[in-house]
Structures are given as C-alpha cells and as structure tokens.
Write a protein that holds these residues in place. Structure first.
Motif, PDB file in Angstrom:
ATOM      1  N   ARG A 121       0.232   9.723   4.813  1.00 41.17           N
ATOM      2  CA  ARG A 121       0.545   8.345   5.222  1.00 41.17           C
ATOM      3  C   ARG A 121      -0.640   7.628   5.846  1.00 41.17           C
ATOM      4  NH1 ARG A 121       6.371   9.507   7.066  1.00 41.17           N
ATOM      5  NH2 ARG A 121       7.419   9.192   5.085  1.00 41.17           N
ATOM      6  N   ARG A 148      -3.335   6.940   3.189  1.00 41.06           N
ATOM      7  CA  ARG A 148      -2.896   5.871   2.284  1.00 41.06           C
ATOM      8  C   ARG A 148      -2.974   4.515   2.978  1.00 41.06           C
ATOM      9  NH1 ARG A 148       0.023   6.812  -2.313  1.00 41.06           N
ATOM     10  NH2 ARG A 148       1.367   5.048  -1.886  1.00 41.06           N
ATOM     11  N   GLN A 149      -2.619   4.477   4.253  1.00 40.64           N
ATOM     12  CA  GLN A 149      -2.660   3.222   5.009  1.00 40.64           C
ATOM     13  C   GLN A 149      -4.094   2.715   5.142  1.00 40.64           C
ATOM     14  OE1 GLN A 149      -0.077   1.425   5.907  1.00 40.64           O
ATOM     15  NE2 GLN A 149      -1.350  -0.151   6.820  1.00 40.64           N
ATOM     16  N   ALA A 202      -5.206   1.361   1.797  1.00 41.13           N
ATOM     17  CA  ALA A 202      -4.555   0.080   1.507  1.00 41.13           C
ATOM     18  C   ALA A 202      -5.185  -1.051   2.309  1.00 41.13           C
ATOM     19  CB  ALA A 202      -3.058   0.168   1.803  1.00 41.13           C
ATOM     20  N   GLU A 203      -5.530  -0.792   3.568  1.00 41.92           N
ATOM     21  CA  GLU A 203      -6.145  -1.827   4.402  1.00 41.92           C
ATOM     22  C   GLU A 203      -7.555  -2.171   3.934  1.00 41.92           C
ATOM     23  OE1 GLU A 203      -5.934  -0.345   8.388  1.00 41.92           O
ATOM     24  OE2 GLU A 203      -3.746  -0.561   8.478  1.00 41.92           O
ATOM     25  N   PRO A 263      -3.703  -2.547  -1.540  1.00 40.65           N
ATOM     26  CA  PRO A 263      -2.615  -1.620  -1.865  1.00 40.65           C
ATOM     27  C   PRO A 263      -2.554  -1.244  -3.343  1.00 40.65           C
ATOM     28  CG  PRO A 263      -1.755  -3.822  -1.470  1.00 40.65           C
ATOM     29  CD  PRO A 263      -3.220  -3.857  -1.139  1.00 40.65           C
ATOM     30  N   ALA A 273      -1.806   2.310  -7.165  1.00 43.89           N
ATOM     31  CA  ALA A 273      -0.592   1.950  -7.896  1.00 43.89           C
ATOM     32  C   ALA A 273      -0.584   2.293  -9.385  1.00 43.89           C
ATOM     33  CB  ALA A 273      -0.311   0.463  -7.716  1.00 43.89           C
TER      34      ALA A 273
END
Length: 187
Positions: A79, A82-83, A86-87, A91, A95
């Motif tokens: 998590r 991934r965060q 994404a930042e 994001p 995908a």
C-alpha cells in the motif's frame, strides 16, 4: 534518416528497438482488443488448434491479469509503495493490463512467482520513481558519456536507441548515477 546520420558517424554502433513490442493492427487482435500472449499461446506447432481454444486461452490470460491486479491492490505490504508511486508518477502507471501481464509471462503464468516478482518491482519502483527522472536531474556526464542516444521513433511508433559502446566511460559514473541513467533511457 537520423539512423543513417548516426550510423555514418559511428558505423560500429548498434541500434536497438526498446520498449514493449509494437502493437499489431486491429485485424490481428483478439476479442479483448489485444493479441493473446505468445508464451501462453505457444508456437505454431503447439498452439491452439481452434478458435474456441484460442478464446479460452485469452479468457484465462485475462483472468490471471485481473487476479494479479486485485492481489496487488489488496496486499497490505504494498500500500505505501503504491501510494508513493501514485503521488509521484500518477495513478495510471500501475493500471494497464500490460503492466501485470509481463510479470505473468516472465513466470510462465504461475501466479505465486508472479506475485513475488510484482511485489519486488513495486518496491523498487517506489524507491527509484523512474517517471520523475529528467535529463536535468541526471548528471551531465551521464548524458555525455553514457552508451545510449535516443534517436526518435520508427514508423510504427517504437523508440529507437543508438548504442555507442565505444564512447562509454564507466569511470565517470557512480553506481547510483548509472542506475538512474539506465532507468531514464529505458523508461
């Protein structure tokens, strides 16, 4: 034309196409809008014999990709990584189906080894953040004395790189600067 000029300057260089293989035309794609992977489909001798078998393989492939995507989203240990990805990179970087498919292909469509490899890659990507590297953030020596030059794209949109191994001077790099340079050039 740019290739010809570069080759004329340094005929001992090699040219490589980098990045994912260029997509095939819509006429050769499966129902899901993409071509079934060769590693799942097999070669001409061992490949599916009927269209129904090909559709079944494509369906299994898509199910594997979706399962890996759901696992990565639910895994608590990923998590934070991934965060941060994404930042910094947006994001959408995690995908596309192709992102997950490559880990399954690399591990022969075995889900557990693919999960391990994907987790390792996400942790690495969170540390390096490849999309945030720019030519300004790299050392000038890396761009001047590194072995690769980006020439542009071919007619099909694939990137074309010129490899100048004769001009490569490893003494001008640290391990970190060379890693950043290679990640920048390959991304």
């Amino acid at each position: 034309e740019r290739f010809r000029e570069a080759y004329d300057r340094d005929p001992w260089s090699s040219v490589a196409l980098l990045g994912p293989a260029c997509e095939r035309s819509d006429a050769t794609r499966g129902e899901a809008g993409r071509t079934p992977s060769r590693s799942l489909m097999g070669n001409a001798k061992s490949g599916p014999e009927t269209l129904a078998q090909a559709a079944e393989l494509l369906e299994r492939q898509q199910a594997g990709i979706e399962a890996l995507r759901k696992w990565a989203a639910a895994e608590p240990g990923l998590r934070a990584a991934r965060q941060s990805i994404a930042e910094a990179e947006g994001p959408g970087i995690l995908a596309p189906d192709r992102f997950y498919e490559r880990f399954l292909i690399a591990r022969g469509w075995a889900p557990e080894p693919a999960k391990k490899m994907l987790a390792s890659h996400i942790q690495w990507r969170a540390c390096i953040l490849p999309s945030t590297l720019t030519s300004k953030s790299l050392a000038e020596a890396a761009l001047q004395f590194g072995p690769f030059t980006f020439l542009g794209h071919d007619r099909e949109g694939c990137p074309v790189m010129l490899s100048h191994h004769r001009r490569f001077e490893p003494s001008r790099f640290t391990v970190q600067s060379y890693t950043q340079y290679m990640v920048f050039m390959l991304e």
